[in-house]
Design an enzyme around this catalytic site. Structure first.
Site, short mmCIF file in Angstrom:
data_model
loop_
_atom_site.label_atom_id
_atom_site.label_comp_id
_atom_site.label_asym_id
_atom_site.label_seq_id
_atom_site.Cartn_x
_atom_site.Cartn_y
_atom_site.Cartn_z
N SER A 87 57.87 23.86 74.33
CA SER A 87 57.44 24.99 75.15
C SER A 87 58.46 26.12 75.02
CB SER A 87 57.23 24.55 76.61
OG SER A 87 56.54 25.53 77.35
N GLU A 98 46.44 21.91 74.64
CA GLU A 98 47.62 22.50 75.28
C GLU A 98 47.32 23.05 76.67
OE1 GLU A 98 50.78 22.75 74.54
OE2 GLU A 98 51.03 22.52 72.38
N HIS A 118 49.57 20.20 77.45
CA HIS A 118 50.93 20.72 77.25
C HIS A 118 51.96 19.77 77.86
CE1 HIS A 118 53.78 23.89 76.38
NE2 HIS A 118 54.20 23.91 77.64
#
Length: 559
Positions: A203, A336, A456
């Site tokens: 990230s 995600e 994610h």
């Protein structure tokens, strides 16, 4: 020289009866004493936590480049992590302390020279730390690598910029550089090889990994890179309007807009006041994740008073080819932005706002003005493709999440890879993590198990030991996927190739790097499967709309 000093200190400690479970290591700052931790049955490793790598960035050092730590006398207890950097707490109270720039080293053997993996944590540039409660190294250290994690400045403290020479910015990512310099100068004493360092992050951490590749300031400090779910081209990871943001901060405090005076006053503004200004992720205005987060890396003036990290837009650096060419592993999770199906629960206005503002669908980095035929064509193209222009609402949840996934992550990764393979002299390995199992912690925490794919951050528990997590049975297939992930990642760190030999655990797969126009990639699912051109129809649409309508692809106007 450090290795010689270390061997002498080991000999002295043995002769003096020092506790072998608490080794003492000599670093450039002074001596640190670690502890022994368990990584399972008949498995242990040494932890050295809370080692300061730069001076506390307080007072006159706030909004300045990091200064190497001046050291300490005596033996420093390295059994506990250092302070976390200030961030917004769950109930809007600030957590952490400005004296927070500490790192941690995990190694099974302090003798020898093993590859080093340096982890850069995520958290939208405003949250998180490198602590082992979230990123436990238990699985990775068993593959004969040394793990390093660290904290870097977050939010305003880490990324404030006036857009000129008075506060040039990028303090948090410069902390990353200083941590890597510490690794270069000290890791041999912990059994690590300073000439074989891999940086990896997820990230915001993946974005920072990519920025380190693009910066001459980081040249020579690492030799391989793994960017998970983030690159310098994600729409939320680069701030092109730093000066306007600085003026907003000045207005909030009633300070003048003059950059010199504003910076001077902010250096002595209480931390709690800063944190109160920072938005939590859920406070970001619609369209969330489509535009830059407020406090992220930015371009610095070339005439800045201190050494610069970045003086060009990321897209310009990528196109020039003038960056750190190292083997790269890069990828994303298959779903995600699946978390966006919960957005309407936090903000019931989201559907109406997108309906009223069709320009929200247009990537800001394409520099297409609102209320133009080009804007309408792009917006309509996306709506037609993803949900056949049906009304926005609960009936299109899966399609909505897929569009967000492509907008926030996948298109940027695809663009980064396409540009990288054009210029880089080193191999690029592309992956998609699609496995959905009992260690997909984010998906389970958000109650998203009715939807397909990995959300994610779902891959993190397949690399790290995350506390507290209920144990899973040995027969659970998630254990196999975790073993494969750890082996692939550490193989890459050790050799620069995630599948250097035929391996039964890895199903004898040969993960080929990208060559030519074919986007070869590894799907990490129930099995390991090599394929090419992931999500091809979706990516083709993005490329078509960009080629036809974008005025300057990935355009970032200077502030």
């Amino acid at each position: 020289m450090l290795k010689l000093v270390f061997l002498i200190s080991v000999a002295i400690s043995v002769s003096s009866g020092q506790d072998a479970s608490r080794p003492i290591i000599t670093t450039t700052g002074g001596q640190v004493q670690g502890v022994t931790a368990s990584c399972g049955l008949f498995c242990s490793y040494f932890q050295f936590n809370g080692i300061p790598y730069v001076e506390a960035p307080v007072g006159d050092l706030r909004f300045r480049n990091p200064v190497p730590h001046r050291g300490w006398s005596g033996v420093r207890d390295a059994s506990e992590h250092g302070n976390n950097c200030p961030s917004l707490g769950i109930i809007s109270e600030h957590l952490g302390d400005e004296d927070c720039l500490y790192l941690n080293v995990y190694t099974q053997n302090i003798v020898g020279s093993r590859p080093v993996m340096v982890w850069i944590h995520g958290g939208a540039f405003v949250l998180g730390s490198g602590d082992s409660s979230m990123y436990g190294p238990d699985h990775l250290v068993q593959e004969n690598v040394v793990i390093v994690s660290f904290n870097y400045r977050l939010g305003i403290l880490g990324f404030f910029s006036t857009g000129d020479t008075h506060a040039q910015g990028n303090w948090g990512v410069k902390d990353c550089v200083e941590a890597l310099r510490w690794v270069r100068d000290n890791i041999a004493a912990f059994g690590g090889d300073p000439n074989n360092v891999t940086i990896f992050g997820e990230s915001a951490g993946g974005v920072l990994v990519h920025f380190l590749m693009l910066s001459p300031m980081a040249t020579g400090l690492f030799h391989k890179a793994i960017a998970q779910s983030g690159t310098a081209l994600v729409p939320w990871g680069f701030q092109y309007n730093a000066r306007e943001l600085a003026h907003n901060i000045a207005d909030a405090f009633g300070y003048p807009h003059d950059s010199a005076e504003l910076t001077r006053l902010l250096r002595y503004t209480p931390i709690a006041d800063f944190i109160a200004l920072q938005r939590s992720i859920t406070d970001i205005p619609i369209p969330r994740g489509f535009k830059p987060f407020e406090y992220v890396p930015s371009v610095e003036p070339v005439n800045s008073p201190e050494p610069t990290f970045l003086t060009q837009r990321p897209i310009e650096v990528l196109q020039s080819g003038a960056y750190n060419h190292v083997p790269l592993m890069i990828g994303y999770t298959s779903a995600e932005s699946l978390f966006m199906v919960r957005e309407h629960l936090l903000d019931s206005t989201v559907w109406n706002e997108f309906t009223r503002n069709p320009h929200f669908f247009v990537p800001h980095f394409w520099n297409i003005p609102a209320n133009t035929p080009e804007s309408s064509a792009v917006s309509q193209g996306f709506r037609d493709f993803y949900w056949q222009d049906r009304s926005l609402g609960p009936d299109i949840m899966a399609e909505w999440a897929q569009f967000h996934t492509d907008q926030q992550f996948i298109y940027a990764v695809d663009k980064t890879i396409a540009l990288t393979v054009q210029k880089s002299t080193q191999p690029t390995f592309y992956y998609q993590f699609s496995f959905d199992g009992d260690l997909n912690l984010m998906k389970r925490m958000l109650l998203l198990t009715d939807f397909a794919g990995a959300v994610h951050a779902d891959e993190l528990a397949y690399l790290f030991s995350i506390l507290p997590v209920s144990p899973i049975l040995p027969s659970n297939h998630a254990n196999v996927v975790r073993q494969r992930m750890v082996r692939l990642w550490t193989n890459f760190a050790i050799t620069g190739n995630p599948t250097p030999i035929s391996d039964t655990l890895l199903q004898h797969i040969n993960w080929s790097p990208i060559q030519g126009s074919a986007m070869a990639y590894l799907d990490i699912g129930e099995d390991l499967v090599m394929s090419s051109n992931p999500n091809q129809a979706r990516i083709n649409l993005w490329r078509y709309l960009e080629d036809r309508y974008a005025n300057d692809p990935f355009f970032y106007p200077y502030s």
